[in-house]
Scaffold this motif. Sequence first.
Motif, PDB file in Angstrom:
ATOM      1  N   THR A  82       9.031  -0.650   5.066  1.00  0.00           N
ATOM      2  CA  THR A  82       8.692   0.596   4.376  1.00  0.00           C
ATOM      3  C   THR A  82       9.837   0.944   3.430  1.00  0.00           C
ATOM      4  N   CYS A  95       0.837  -1.200   0.000  1.00  0.00           N
ATOM      5  CA  CYS A  95       0.000   0.000   0.000  1.00  0.00           C
ATOM      6  C   CYS A  95       0.869   1.246   0.000  1.00  0.00           C
ATOM      7  N   GLU A  96       0.256   2.331  -0.428  1.00  0.00           N
ATOM      8  CA  GLU A  96       0.897   3.627  -0.281  1.00  0.00           C
ATOM      9  C   GLU A  96       0.621   4.069   1.154  1.00  0.00           C
ATOM     10  N   LYS A 134       9.161   2.808  -5.528  1.00  0.00           N
ATOM     11  CA  LYS A 134       7.765   2.878  -5.991  1.00  0.00           C
ATOM     12  C   LYS A 134       7.295   1.482  -6.371  1.00  0.00           C
ATOM     13  N   LYS A 178       7.316   6.033   1.086  1.00  0.00           N
ATOM     14  CA  LYS A 178       5.922   6.238   0.672  1.00  0.00           C
ATOM     15  C   LYS A 178       5.167   4.923   0.509  1.00  0.00           C
ATOM     16  N   PHE A 179       5.920   3.813   0.492  1.00  0.00           N
ATOM     17  CA  PHE A 179       5.267   2.523   0.244  1.00  0.00           C
ATOM     18  C   PHE A 179       5.568   1.546   1.375  1.00  0.00           C
ATOM     19  N   THR A 189       0.465  -0.915  -5.951  1.00  0.00           N
ATOM     20  CA  THR A 189      -0.261  -1.121  -4.687  1.00  0.00           C
ATOM     21  C   THR A 189      -1.494  -2.010  -4.872  1.00  0.00           C
TER      22      THR A 189
END
Length: 446
Positions: free
Chosen positions: A327, A203-204, A331, A230-231, A334
């Motif tokens: 984490t 997920c983001e 990129k 971010k992910f 998702t």
Amino acid sequence: MDYFQLIYYIIGTALVLILAMFALSSLREKKQRAFRISAVSAIVLPVIWLIVPFLFNHSGYYFISIELLSLIFLTLFFAPIGKKSNHDFGIANARVDERDIMFARSSYKPGTEKYEEYYGKNPEKKKTDDKISRLPRLLEEGGHYYDPVLSKKVEDMFVIEESRIEDVDGDVASECRGTDIDSITREIKKQVLDLGGDEVGICEINPMYFYSNVGLGPEPYGSEIVSTHKFSIMYTLEMDYFKVETAPKIGTTEESAKQYLKAQDISIEIARRIRSMGYSARAQVSGSNYQLMLPPLAYDAGLGEIGRNGYLISEKFGPRVRLGCITTELKLKTDKPKSFGAVEFCEICKKCSVDCPSGSIPRNGKLTVRGVEKWQLGIEKCYQYWRIIGTDCGLCMKVCPFSHPSNFIHNIFRFGIKNSVIARRLSIIGDDLVYRRKFKYKKMDK
Ligand code: SF4
Ligand code: SF4
């Protein structure tokens, strides 16, 4: 024998087979009451199924009526019936300060700077926390379920966990490799499963799921948590069914510790591999080293729904899982949250709430907390109970109907629950009948 009679006997045979399979599965799960009920039913049903047609002189109307009733029942149980709950729970709009979580608060020793500072700012928490701090610590002698051998073993496992904390992060390779998002995502998921993860999703990250300030672990206490990641790669690890069945005794804590250690291994290795590809990545591990809250991320990553007991409910294993998380700034593609009727089931089930010995799980509706609608647990009461018994309890995981092993029999019910409100109601009645609704455990006030 005509066509309708034949179908009648096929239905009877199918029912007996299902009951026999239920009995066998109960035997394997060491559920004596469920075994007795299903075994007796598997013996009595064929007798009834064979005798009743005589009472109706083998009338065609009788056979057709039973077949129609069976068809109606199957439709009501498996077809999409009833309204779906509103799955728009809102979006988190504020971060939690890690200094406020129970594990952090229980680490502040009276007379220390941290203690004075924290309760100077949060005097309303002092009375409860002081009361809890007078109880034996988790796994310490004096807890109701203290076991001199197992409690020490679990403590040692947590010490191992703590000792590996510096491996969660490290140097990032200077050259970035791999730019095809689809294939990198596929490969990373495969690697998580190869290393032992049971379910994986991505997920983001909603930045609000990062704690705001450090409350535990090696980083400076109170420092702001800043991350460029971010992910989040999320995964579940199934907890052993029989170990969870020992809850609230130490066996379930032993299993938690075992799975946390496994999660630590997997996350550290995956984070290392991502860094070697030239992207920053951090293993988010137990042992006072999480930078963010895992259950809502696991929900966002499509690994399950958040149940009344506050746990992630996985479609396959129910709440009987531990979560792992890495984490990264890499990129990735998702996944989407999914719904399989767990929230709808929780709305009417309430079994964990009935059985929670500390009264921490609400029986009523949800509250809006930091922008998110959720069942709000009484964490102080829950943690106080942990300290009374000396384990991490886990009763709400054990009694949950979703915790049954993932096999053909239980999956029939999971399929019905996913679709039909009738199946949900009947499954709760059946679960209470076969496994009981109320269990007796040490209560909070004794
Ligand atoms: S016991 Fe029932 S109410 Fe509690 S989490 Fe499980 S399904 Fe939901
Ligand atoms: S862990 Fe035990 S005390 Fe805590 S909410 Fe679950 S059942 Fe209640």
